[in-house]
Design an enzyme around this catalytic site. Structure first.
Site, PDB file in Angstrom:
ATOM      1  CB  SER A  63      -0.930   0.006   1.218  1.00  0.00           C
ATOM      2  OG  SER A  63      -0.201  -0.259   2.402  1.00  0.00           O
ATOM      3  CE  LYS A 131      -0.122  -8.354   3.579  1.00  0.00           C
ATOM      4  NZ  LYS A 131      -0.674  -8.147   2.219  1.00  0.00           N
ATOM      5  CD  GLU A 200      -7.513  -5.398   1.874  1.00  0.00           C
ATOM      6  OE1 GLU A 200      -6.391  -5.920   1.812  1.00  0.00           O
ATOM      7  OE2 GLU A 200      -7.767  -4.235   1.496  1.00  0.00           O
TER       8      GLU A 200
HETATM    9  O1  KIV Z   1      -0.491  -3.408   1.638  1.00  0.00           O
HETATM   10  C1  KIV Z   1      -1.068  -3.366   2.731  1.00  0.00           C
HETATM   11  O2  KIV Z   1      -0.969  -2.382   3.457  1.00  0.00           O
HETATM   12  C2  KIV Z   1      -1.858  -4.540   3.124  1.00  0.00           C
HETATM   13  C3  KIV Z   1      -2.764  -4.506   4.262  1.00  0.00           C
HETATM   14  C4  KIV Z   1      -3.199  -3.364   4.945  1.00  0.00           C
HETATM   15  C5  KIV Z   1      -3.319  -5.786   4.701  1.00  0.00           C
HETATM   16  O3  KIV Z   1      -1.751  -5.529   2.495  1.00  0.00           O
END
Ligand code: KIV
Length: 284
Positions: A63, A131, A200
């Site tokens: 993000s 992740k 999410e």
């Molecule tokens: O990229 C991100 O910030 C995220 C989340 C907030 C889960 O994947």
């Protein structure tokens, strides 16, 4: 609140009082059904310093593409960006486990490609986990990484890297077929060895059902208070943006504070009230 002293040898800011040991993957995995896991995003050293003592996990989320770089989505985010910000967050934290997002295009092709990208992230940043987004299609890759010493956080439901395929960011699981797919994705990712699973933008009942169905802790964002933990984008919850999704609760008004401080600064510069006596150097 921690204070920091600079180690002049390493230029590293050390917190005082010194925190205990950094949280580990097994420690967070063991929190299933126990004390909720507190997670926030962090992209910079100073933000990490301020969040660290309050959080169990700091996510260097892709993000950052929108929040830091003003990109239209997370799709253009690169491995170079994730490594640079990941290293900064590790340098600014001592307590929370740091997890770095694998950016779009760095893992989907094959388990081997994912291993190379994840190994680069872990070597260059010092983060303990990565992740990646995706459900059943990513299960083989998650198993491949987990078996080779790379702890993986899964991410299903609304997966922002798939915005072009999904056609937007609307919450998922509004019909039976979509709900069944999210449940199948959640089970596949958890069974493949993910130690945490981000849910999410899903209907609340799916988040509750998935949390009951999988062995690893679930981390909700736009999901349910019954998940095993929660995550938000820090800048959203601090109120840096006027418009935020429905699932964000603003715990601060950073936009208002920044704007007010900049306005006072501008007025002081224009009136020559700044710099004042205390901010100028004079020979002793
Ligand atoms: O990229 C991100 O910030 C995220 C989340 C907030 C889960 O994947």
């Amino acid at each position: 609140m921690s204070t920091f002293t600079i180690d002049s040898g390493t230029s590293r800011a050390n917190p005082s009082p010194a925190p205990g040991k950094r949280l580990t993957v097994p420690a967070l995995r063991a929190r299933k059904g126990a004390e909720p896991i507190v997670c926030l995003t962090a992209y910079t050293m100073r933000t990490a310093q301020l969040l660290d003592e309050h959080c169990d996990l700091l996510l260097v989320g892709d993000s950052l593409g929108q929040v830091i770089y003003g990109l239209p989505s997370t799709v253009p985010v690169t491995l170079d960006m994730m490594c640079a910000h990941g290293a900064a967050v590790v340098r600014g934290s001592w307590h929370a486990l740091v997890c770095v997002d694998m950016p779009f295009g760095s893992y989907e092709e094959s388990p081997e490609q994912a291993f190379r990208s994840a190994a680069r992230i872990m070597k260059e940043t010092g983060a303990a986990a990565v992740k990646l987004e995706g459900g059943e299609a990513m299960a083989e890759t998650i198993a491949f990484l987990s078996a080779r010493g790379i702890p993986v956080v899964g991410h299903v439901g609304l997966t922002p890297q798939a915005v072009n395929a999904l056609g937007g960011y609307r919450a998922r699981g509004r019909d039976d077929a979509e709900s069944a797919k999210i449940m199948a994705d959640a089970r596949a990712v958890a069974d493949a060895g993910a130690f945490l699973l981000v849910l999410e933008g899903v209907m609340e009942e799916i988040a509750v059902e998935a949390t009951k169905a999988v062995a690893c802790p679930t981390i909700g964002i736009g999901a349910s208070a019954q998940c095993d933990g929660q995550i938000l984008v820090t800048e959203d919850m601090l109120g840096l943006f006027e418009r935020t999704p429905r699932f964000v609760k603003k715990f601060g008004d950073l936009a208002g504070e920044i704007s007010a401080a900049a306005s006072t600064y501008a007025a002081d510069v224009r009136s020559r009230a700044f710099p004042g006596e205390e901010q100028v150097y004079r020979p002793k």
